[in-house]
Write a protein that holds these residues in place. Structure first.
Motif, PDB file in Angstrom:
ATOM      1  N   MET A 279       0.848  -1.202   0.000  1.00  0.00           N
ATOM      2  CA  MET A 279       0.000   0.000   0.000  1.00  0.00           C
ATOM      3  C   MET A 279       0.880   1.247   0.000  1.00  0.00           C
ATOM      4  N   ARG A 280       0.415   2.286  -0.653  1.00  0.00           N
ATOM      5  CA  ARG A 280       1.148   3.562  -0.652  1.00  0.00           C
ATOM      6  C   ARG A 280       0.176   4.659  -0.216  1.00  0.00           C
ATOM      7  N   ILE A 281       0.605   5.378   0.806  1.00  0.00           N
ATOM      8  CA  ILE A 281      -0.275   6.404   1.387  1.00  0.00           C
ATOM      9  C   ILE A 281       0.477   7.723   1.441  1.00  0.00           C
ATOM     10  N   ALA A 282      -0.234   8.813   1.202  1.00  0.00           N
ATOM     11  CA  ALA A 282       0.391  10.133   1.337  1.00  0.00           C
ATOM     12  C   ALA A 282      -0.399  10.970   2.323  1.00  0.00           C
ATOM     13  N   MET A 283       0.344  11.728   3.123  1.00  0.00           N
ATOM     14  CA  MET A 283      -0.287  12.688   4.038  1.00  0.00           C
ATOM     15  C   MET A 283       0.138  14.079   3.583  1.00  0.00           C
ATOM     16  N   THR A 284      -0.837  14.963   3.407  1.00  0.00           N
ATOM     17  CA  THR A 284      -0.521  16.254   2.787  1.00  0.00           C
ATOM     18  C   THR A 284       0.014  17.280   3.787  1.00  0.00           C
ATOM     19  N   ARG A 285       0.059  16.928   5.064  1.00  0.00           N
ATOM     20  CA  ARG A 285       0.689  17.768   6.096  1.00  0.00           C
ATOM     21  C   ARG A 285       1.226  16.856   7.175  1.00  0.00           C
ATOM     22  N   LYS A 286       2.129  17.417   7.968  1.00  0.00           N
ATOM     23  CA  LYS A 286       2.595  16.700   9.155  1.00  0.00           C
ATOM     24  C   LYS A 286       1.497  16.842  10.210  1.00  0.00           C
ATOM     25  N   ILE A 287       0.999  15.747  10.724  1.00  0.00           N
ATOM     26  CA  ILE A 287      -0.027  15.787  11.778  1.00  0.00           C
ATOM     27  C   ILE A 287       0.505  14.931  12.933  1.00  0.00           C
ATOM     28  N   PRO A 288      -0.173  14.880  14.078  1.00  0.00           N
ATOM     29  CA  PRO A 288       0.396  14.113  15.194  1.00  0.00           C
ATOM     30  C   PRO A 288       0.828  12.688  14.794  1.00  0.00           C
TER      31      PRO A 288
ATOM     32  N   VAL B  19       0.819   9.748  15.751  1.00  0.00           N
ATOM     33  CA  VAL B  19       0.032   8.517  15.837  1.00  0.00           C
ATOM     34  C   VAL B  19      -0.486   8.101  14.458  1.00  0.00           C
ATOM     35  N   ALA B  20      -0.751   9.060  13.588  1.00  0.00           N
ATOM     36  CA  ALA B  20      -1.295   8.723  12.258  1.00  0.00           C
ATOM     37  C   ALA B  20      -0.276   7.915  11.465  1.00  0.00           C
ATOM     38  N   GLU B  21       0.965   8.405  11.465  1.00  0.00           N
ATOM     39  CA  GLU B  21       1.992   7.715  10.689  1.00  0.00           C
ATOM     40  C   GLU B  21       2.258   6.322  11.276  1.00  0.00           C
ATOM     41  N   GLU B  22       2.221   6.247  12.619  1.00  0.00           N
ATOM     42  CA  GLU B  22       2.458   4.942  13.259  1.00  0.00           C
ATOM     43  C   GLU B  22       1.425   3.922  12.774  1.00  0.00           C
ATOM     44  N   ILE B  23       0.183   4.343  12.711  1.00  0.00           N
ATOM     45  CA  ILE B  23      -0.875   3.409  12.271  1.00  0.00           C
ATOM     46  C   ILE B  23      -0.699   3.069  10.790  1.00  0.00           C
ATOM     47  N   LEU B  24      -0.430   4.086   9.985  1.00  0.00           N
ATOM     48  CA  LEU B  24      -0.413   3.877   8.538  1.00  0.00           C
ATOM     49  C   LEU B  24       0.820   3.108   8.077  1.00  0.00           C
ATOM     50  N   LYS B  25       1.908   3.212   8.827  1.00  0.00           N
ATOM     51  CA  LYS B  25       3.130   2.492   8.442  1.00  0.00           C
ATOM     52  C   LYS B  25       2.927   0.980   8.472  1.00  0.00           C
ATOM     53  N   GLU B  26       1.966   0.536   9.279  1.00  0.00           N
ATOM     54  CA  GLU B  26       1.670  -0.907   9.317  1.00  0.00           C
ATOM     55  C   GLU B  26       1.142  -1.394   7.966  1.00  0.00           C
ATOM     56  N   LEU B  27       0.643  -0.456   7.164  1.00  0.00           N
ATOM     57  CA  LEU B  27       0.045  -0.837   5.873  1.00  0.00           C
ATOM     58  C   LEU B  27       1.032  -0.785   4.719  1.00  0.00           C
ATOM     59  N   GLY B  28       2.076   0.014   4.871  1.00  0.00           N
ATOM     60  CA  GLY B  28       3.028   0.150   3.748  1.00  0.00           C
ATOM     61  C   GLY B  28       3.775   1.463   3.813  1.00  0.00           C
ATOM     62  N   ASP B  29       4.087   2.011   2.630  1.00  0.00           N
ATOM     63  CA  ASP B  29       4.874   3.247   2.560  1.00  0.00           C
ATOM     64  C   ASP B  29       4.004   4.465   2.855  1.00  0.00           C
TER      65      ASP B  29
ATOM     66  N   MET C 207      -7.790  13.327  16.397  1.00  0.00           N
ATOM     67  CA  MET C 207      -8.150  13.530  14.982  1.00  0.00           C
ATOM     68  C   MET C 207      -7.191  12.753  14.074  1.00  0.00           C
ATOM     69  N   ALA C 208      -5.906  12.784  14.436  1.00  0.00           N
ATOM     70  CA  ALA C 208      -4.910  12.089  13.616  1.00  0.00           C
ATOM     71  C   ALA C 208      -5.159  10.580  13.645  1.00  0.00           C
ATOM     72  N   GLN C 209      -5.464  10.086  14.837  1.00  0.00           N
ATOM     73  CA  GLN C 209      -5.723   8.651  14.973  1.00  0.00           C
ATOM     74  C   GLN C 209      -6.946   8.243  14.140  1.00  0.00           C
ATOM     75  N   LEU C 210      -8.004   9.045  14.253  1.00  0.00           N
ATOM     76  CA  LEU C 210      -9.228   8.715  13.518  1.00  0.00           C
ATOM     77  C   LEU C 210      -9.002   8.822  12.007  1.00  0.00           C
ATOM     78  N   ALA C 211      -8.269   9.840  11.585  1.00  0.00           N
ATOM     79  CA  ALA C 211      -7.993   9.987  10.144  1.00  0.00           C
ATOM     80  C   ALA C 211      -7.236   8.764   9.628  1.00  0.00           C
ATOM     81  N   ALA C 212      -6.284   8.279  10.418  1.00  0.00           N
ATOM     82  CA  ALA C 212      -5.496   7.109   9.996  1.00  0.00           C
ATOM     83  C   ALA C 212      -6.346   5.836  10.043  1.00  0.00           C
ATOM     84  N   GLU C 213      -7.161   5.705  11.083  1.00  0.00           N
ATOM     85  CA  GLU C 213      -8.011   4.501  11.173  1.00  0.00           C
ATOM     86  C   GLU C 213      -8.994   4.444  10.015  1.00  0.00           C
ATOM     87  N   ASN C 214      -9.466   5.609   9.592  1.00  0.00           N
ATOM     88  CA  ASN C 214     -10.360   5.657   8.426  1.00  0.00           C
ATOM     89  C   ASN C 214      -9.664   5.094   7.186  1.00  0.00           C
TER      90      ASN C 214
END
Ligand code: DGY
Length: 324
Positions: free
Chosen positions: A1-10, A12-22, A295-302
């Motif tokens: 999986m490849r994910i992009a975040m358009t800003r640096k946010i807390p 926790v978001a990156e921690e969750i999303l890194k489990e999925l891929g880049d 908010m960061a956690q919820l955005a990543a969980e979504n």
């Protein structure tokens, strides 16, 4: 999986999303330009966006791999949801987790504007505090004043709860009645014009839609009390800025507390900033450490839920999920 975040946010978001891929994160303080956004989104399965990113059909057609756009916000006027739905792209947001923090801030603005907190503070470094002044910085009482809430959704309800502690009668207008709030909190439903005429404080809690854009203009300010204070923590374009400047300068209304403006950011030389009775903040109502992390956690969980084909906690167009 490849994910992009358009800003640096807390984090926790990156921690969750890194489990999925880049995960690629736009590193700069300012948001990406439309061209850079396109580059960043290209070839991604999921995007975590902010209210600065315009997501529409023309954009999505150039990034066909994107399956989910997860906005780090409860508002989603930056996203053409229909265009996403037509292309099978899930749109997710972060409601609930920011409700109380945003209402806290709306009430803080109400009090700051009513009691001239910012204006009187700013007088001190200017050397203007010479003595205790019997007639200095006279404001508007908050306790017992009538609060008019425009939009009795989650944040409107939270605002009404805060007002009850100050003995404020609450009236509200909305496209739909909130009978639960009427029964639980004793708030009174009124027509919009009635609300404008009766309120000492008018607090805006409506999303930005074609119907609410420019909802407050010259006629609405004329209808309000001369002692009234307008609070806006929703979206800037709900209020016609030029009309607001005119209403404040001419004394048609008494004051304003704004967390959102049109334009955003507000240029440093904007006339609104020279009006003493306007308290203006740079769109920070949800900005507490805890809430921005939630908010960061919820955005990543979504994002995670959509990409792993489970049910995302807060999806605006779940119909695209079942059509997979
Ligand atoms: C939102 O969530 O829509 C706010 O404007 C930013 O928290």
């Amino acid at each position: 999986m490849r994910i992009a975040m358009t800003r640096k946010i807390p984090a926790v978001a990156e921690e969750i999303l890194k489990e999925l891929g880049d995960v690629d994160v736009w590193p700069e303080q300012l948001p990406p330009s439309p061209e850079k956004l396109l580059e960043l989104a290209s070839g991604r399965d999921g995007l975590v966006t902010t209210l600065n990113d315009r997501i529409d059909g023309a954009f999505l057609d150039q990034v066909p791999e994107v399956k989910v756009v997860s906005n780090f916000a409860v508002g989603f006027d930056n996203i053409d949801v229909d265009a996403c739905t037509q292309r099978g792209v899930a749109v997710c947001i972060t409601p609930d987790v920011l409700t109380d923090t945003t209402a806290d801030f709306a009430f803080a603005l109400l009090m700051a504007a009513a009691r001239r907190v910012s204006e009187s503070h700013q007088s001190i470094p200017k050397g203007e505090w010479k003595t205790w002044e019997p007639l200095g910085y006279l404001g508007q009482d908050v306790h017992g004043a009538t609060l008019g809430i425009v939009g009795m959704g989650r944040i409107g309800v939270a605002m009404a709860k805060r007002a009850s502690g100050f003995g404020m009668p609450v009236i509200y207008s909305d496209m739909n009645r909130n009978e639960h709030a009427e029964q639980e909190l004793g708030v009174e439903y009124v027509e919009f014009n009635d609300l404008l005429q009766r309120s000492d404080f008018v607090s805006v809690h409506t999303p930005l839609t074609p119907q609410t854009r420019g909802l407050f203009g010259a006629a609405q300010f004329q209808a309000m009390k001369e002692s009234a204070v307008l609070i806006n923590t929703a979206r800037g374009p709900v209020v016609d800025t030029d009309a607001l400047v005119e209403a404040l300068q001419s004394g048609e209304i008494w004051g304003a507390g704004l967390d959102v403006t049109d334009p955003e950011p507000l240029p440093a030389d904007h006339p609104l900033l020279s009006i003493d009775r306007a308290v203006i903040c740079p769109h920070i109502a949800s900005a507490s450490e805890t809430t921005r992390s939630r908010m960061a956690q919820l955005a990543a969980e979504n994002v995670k839920a959509v990409l792993t084909k489970t049910t995302p906690p807060r999806c605006l167009n779940p119909e695209v999920l079942s059509s997979d």
